[in-house]
Design a protein around this motif. Structure first.
Motif, mmCIF file in Angstrom:
data_model
loop_
_atom_site.group_PDB
_atom_site.id
_atom_site.type_symbol
_atom_site.label_atom_id
_atom_site.label_comp_id
_atom_site.label_asym_id
_atom_site.label_seq_id
_atom_site.Cartn_x
_atom_site.Cartn_y
_atom_site.Cartn_z
ATOM 1 N N GLN B 29 22.735 2.710 -18.963
ATOM 2 C CA GLN B 29 22.929 1.283 -19.004
ATOM 3 C C GLN B 29 22.276 0.404 -18.015
ATOM 4 O O GLN B 29 21.894 0.893 -16.715
ATOM 5 C CB GLN B 29 24.617 0.967 -18.303
ATOM 6 N N ILE B 30 21.586 -0.467 -18.534
ATOM 7 C CA ILE B 30 20.473 -1.341 -17.714
ATOM 8 C C ILE B 30 21.051 -2.765 -17.224
ATOM 9 O O ILE B 30 21.611 -3.486 -18.221
ATOM 10 C CB ILE B 30 19.089 -1.397 -18.581
ATOM 11 N N ASP B 31 20.872 -3.052 -16.304
ATOM 12 C CA ASP B 31 21.352 -4.449 -15.802
ATOM 13 C C ASP B 31 20.115 -5.444 -15.954
ATOM 14 O O ASP B 31 19.014 -5.166 -15.265
ATOM 15 C CB ASP B 31 21.707 -4.363 -14.269
ATOM 16 N N PRO B 32 19.775 -6.292 -16.945
ATOM 17 C CA PRO B 32 18.657 -6.912 -16.943
ATOM 18 C C PRO B 32 18.433 -7.959 -16.136
ATOM 19 O O PRO B 32 17.251 -8.060 -15.991
ATOM 20 C CB PRO B 32 19.167 -7.656 -18.603
ATOM 21 N N ASP B 33 19.434 -8.579 -15.397
ATOM 22 C CA ASP B 33 18.915 -9.414 -14.379
ATOM 23 C C ASP B 33 18.274 -8.746 -13.134
ATOM 24 O O ASP B 33 17.487 -9.384 -12.551
ATOM 25 C CB ASP B 33 20.535 -10.235 -13.932
ATOM 26 N N LEU B 34 19.031 -7.469 -12.917
ATOM 27 C CA LEU B 34 18.209 -6.945 -11.814
ATOM 28 C C LEU B 34 16.700 -6.540 -12.200
ATOM 29 O O LEU B 34 15.841 -6.357 -11.433
ATOM 30 C CB LEU B 34 19.096 -5.418 -11.563
ATOM 31 N N MET B 35 16.646 -6.249 -13.349
ATOM 32 C CA MET B 35 15.120 -5.873 -14.027
ATOM 33 C C MET B 35 14.228 -7.146 -13.770
ATOM 34 O O MET B 35 13.062 -7.130 -13.440
ATOM 35 C CB MET B 35 15.425 -5.387 -15.314
ATOM 36 N N LYS B 36 15.068 -8.245 -14.122
ATOM 37 C CA LYS B 36 14.027 -9.473 -13.941
ATOM 38 C C LYS B 36 13.746 -9.813 -12.547
ATOM 39 O O LYS B 36 12.663 -9.881 -12.175
ATOM 40 C CB LYS B 36 15.006 -10.649 -14.586
ATOM 41 N N ASP B 37 14.793 -9.549 -11.632
ATOM 42 C CA ASP B 37 14.394 -9.616 -10.211
ATOM 43 C C ASP B 37 13.418 -8.565 -9.548
ATOM 44 O O ASP B 37 12.570 -8.933 -8.984
ATOM 45 C CB ASP B 37 15.567 -9.427 -9.426
ATOM 46 N N ILE B 38 13.302 -7.400 -10.363
ATOM 47 C CA ILE B 38 12.469 -6.249 -9.886
ATOM 48 C C ILE B 38 11.156 -6.768 -10.465
ATOM 49 O O ILE B 38 10.057 -6.512 -9.623
ATOM 50 C CB ILE B 38 12.726 -4.949 -10.492
ATOM 51 N N GLY B 39 10.973 -7.401 -11.585
ATOM 52 C CA GLY B 39 9.768 -7.766 -11.906
ATOM 53 C C GLY B 39 9.181 -8.919 -11.132
ATOM 54 O O GLY B 39 7.830 -8.800 -10.920
ATOM 55 N N GLU B 40 10.050 -9.667 -10.671
ATOM 56 C CA GLU B 40 9.615 -10.784 -9.390
ATOM 57 C C GLU B 40 9.009 -10.210 -8.290
ATOM 58 O O GLU B 40 8.057 -10.604 -7.980
ATOM 59 C CB GLU B 40 10.511 -11.576 -9.262
ATOM 60 N N GLU B 41 9.757 -9.308 -7.915
ATOM 61 C CA GLU B 41 9.418 -8.479 -6.531
ATOM 62 C C GLU B 41 8.307 -7.793 -6.681
ATOM 63 O O GLU B 41 7.082 -7.959 -5.876
ATOM 64 C CB GLU B 41 10.595 -7.675 -6.088
ATOM 65 N N PHE B 42 8.132 -7.020 -7.725
ATOM 66 C CA PHE B 42 6.500 -6.432 -7.964
ATOM 67 C C PHE B 42 5.482 -7.358 -8.080
ATOM 68 O O PHE B 42 4.309 -6.988 -7.485
ATOM 69 C CB PHE B 42 6.751 -5.475 -9.188
ATOM 70 N N HIS B 43 5.738 -8.254 -8.712
ATOM 71 C CA HIS B 43 4.992 -9.505 -8.913
ATOM 72 C C HIS B 43 4.378 -10.017 -7.608
ATOM 73 O O HIS B 43 3.158 -10.260 -7.245
ATOM 74 C CB HIS B 43 5.189 -10.704 -9.785
ATOM 75 N N GLU B 44 5.264 -10.316 -6.882
ATOM 76 C CA GLU B 44 5.025 -10.847 -5.540
ATOM 77 C C GLU B 44 4.220 -9.758 -4.810
ATOM 78 O O GLU B 44 3.442 -10.206 -3.900
ATOM 79 C CB GLU B 44 6.436 -11.029 -4.683
ATOM 80 N N ARG B 45 4.595 -8.458 -4.655
ATOM 81 C CA ARG B 45 3.854 -7.582 -3.866
ATOM 82 C C ARG B 45 2.326 -7.420 -4.293
ATOM 83 O O ARG B 45 1.646 -6.755 -3.508
ATOM 84 C CB ARG B 45 4.805 -6.120 -3.600
ATOM 85 N N PHE B 46 2.151 -7.396 -5.532
ATOM 86 C CA PHE B 46 0.848 -7.087 -6.254
ATOM 87 C C PHE B 46 0.427 -8.381 -6.665
ATOM 88 O O PHE B 46 -1.001 -7.974 -7.149
ATOM 89 C CB PHE B 46 0.993 -6.138 -7.371
ATOM 90 N N GLU B 47 0.555 -9.378 -6.265
ATOM 91 C CA GLU B 47 -0.083 -10.699 -6.944
ATOM 92 C C GLU B 47 -1.516 -10.690 -6.727
ATOM 93 O O GLU B 47 -2.301 -11.543 -7.345
ATOM 94 C CB GLU B 47 0.670 -11.853 -6.824
#
Lengths: 197, 197
Positions: B29-47
């Motif tokens: 089961q995937i929590d899509p809101d968490l995945m969105k936050d994870i995408g944001e966080e990876f973007h911040e770390r690798f921008e």
């Protein structure tokens, strides 16, 4: 969905045996902006349904299902393909015949993630003979969950899955519905909202 | 990433053999809101990296990779697990040993979707012994692509994958880094931005 039809027309390939390859934006390389738009579109088409969960089958269905679940603010559950027929008391299991791969496989979902009282929107990437969607309907029935709708990204109208499932009374929406396809041309059914243009 | 650590603590299960089950929000089961936050966080770390493509392996990596790709506005490519060792001239292939399943499998990616000149951000759900990530690095090297960074959702620090990959000079970021775990407790490495709190 015009944008999707254009991508199928310009980037899809028809292989012998009636297989449509859309590996450049859906099944191997994924276009995330398109998936976001697909999630929006499914939300628009099913927004009157009381969706509590989005259900799909790994792997091709995950991307469109995930963005649909995001838009509905509900969890996305993906049924897992099983190598063997390991029956387990904590999983619902069903058999699916794959048109693309021409073999039978089992898919299962943990009983924890599909419940009585759930109102499930089933999402998948393709519908040809409809066996994957029928498998997911079966999983919902085993769980006592209600199927509130079925959304497929690409339906092959010339195979009979869609007709059979609509005849059973399900609300089925496809974003691109292929009437005919050959290695030189793909034609789509005109969608309702495009009749007016 | 505090939200992720809290979800692991409250919803994760530690199984015998050092397996962490996070099926309720990531692997079944995937929590899509968490995945969105994870995408944001990876973007911040690798921008600061010039990312042209996000690469992952089916199935667990697809959700976090997809939202990361959305945030970077680049395609997401997932390497496919192969049943056999069918070498094909149009695919890059490598071998990966799965810690969770304790077996060797092949993963491949079509040569069309990984190119010289690509600057690839590798994303995966878990890192234990690091074999999946090393397999993806190998696929990038075969393609002549540059690995601009590696992001994993959950790293098990007590296994040596992370250390080995960092020693090779890669920019590796994990959003939750598990120091120790048992069936009664999970402890995390304190992340840099949390030192100040």
């Amino acid at each position: 969905m015009k944008k999707l039809e254009q991508m199928i027309t310009h980037k899809g390939f028809v292989l012998p045996g009636g297989i449509l390859k859309v590996d450049s934006f859906l099944n191997h390389q994924i276009d995330p902006d398109l998936m976001k738009d697909i999630g929006e579109e499914f939300h628009e088409r099913f927004e009157k349904e009381p969706v509590t969960k989005v259900l799909t089958i790994e792997t091709g269905g995950i991307a469109p299902a995930l963005f649909t679940a995001l838009r509905f603010s509900v969890p996305c559950v993906f049924a897992k393909k099983e190598a063997g027929a390991n029956l387990s008391s904590d999983r619902y299991m069903t058999e699916v015949f794959s048109f693309t791969k021409q073999h039978l496989y089992n898919v299962s979902v943990s009983k924890e993630y599909l419940n009585e009282g759930d109102s499930v929107l089933i999402i998948d990437d393709f519908m040809a003979n409809g066996k994957a969607v029928e498998g997911m309907i079966d999983l919902c029935h085993q769980a006592g969950a209600h199927v509130s709708g079925i959304g497929v990204v690409i339906e092959k109208e010339f195979q009979d899955g869609g007709r059979r499932i609509r005849e059973k009374g399900y609300h089925l929406e496809s974003l691109a519905c292929i009437r005919t396809m050959s290695d030189s041309a793909i034609s789509f059914r005109i969608q309702k909202d495009e009749d007016l243009i």
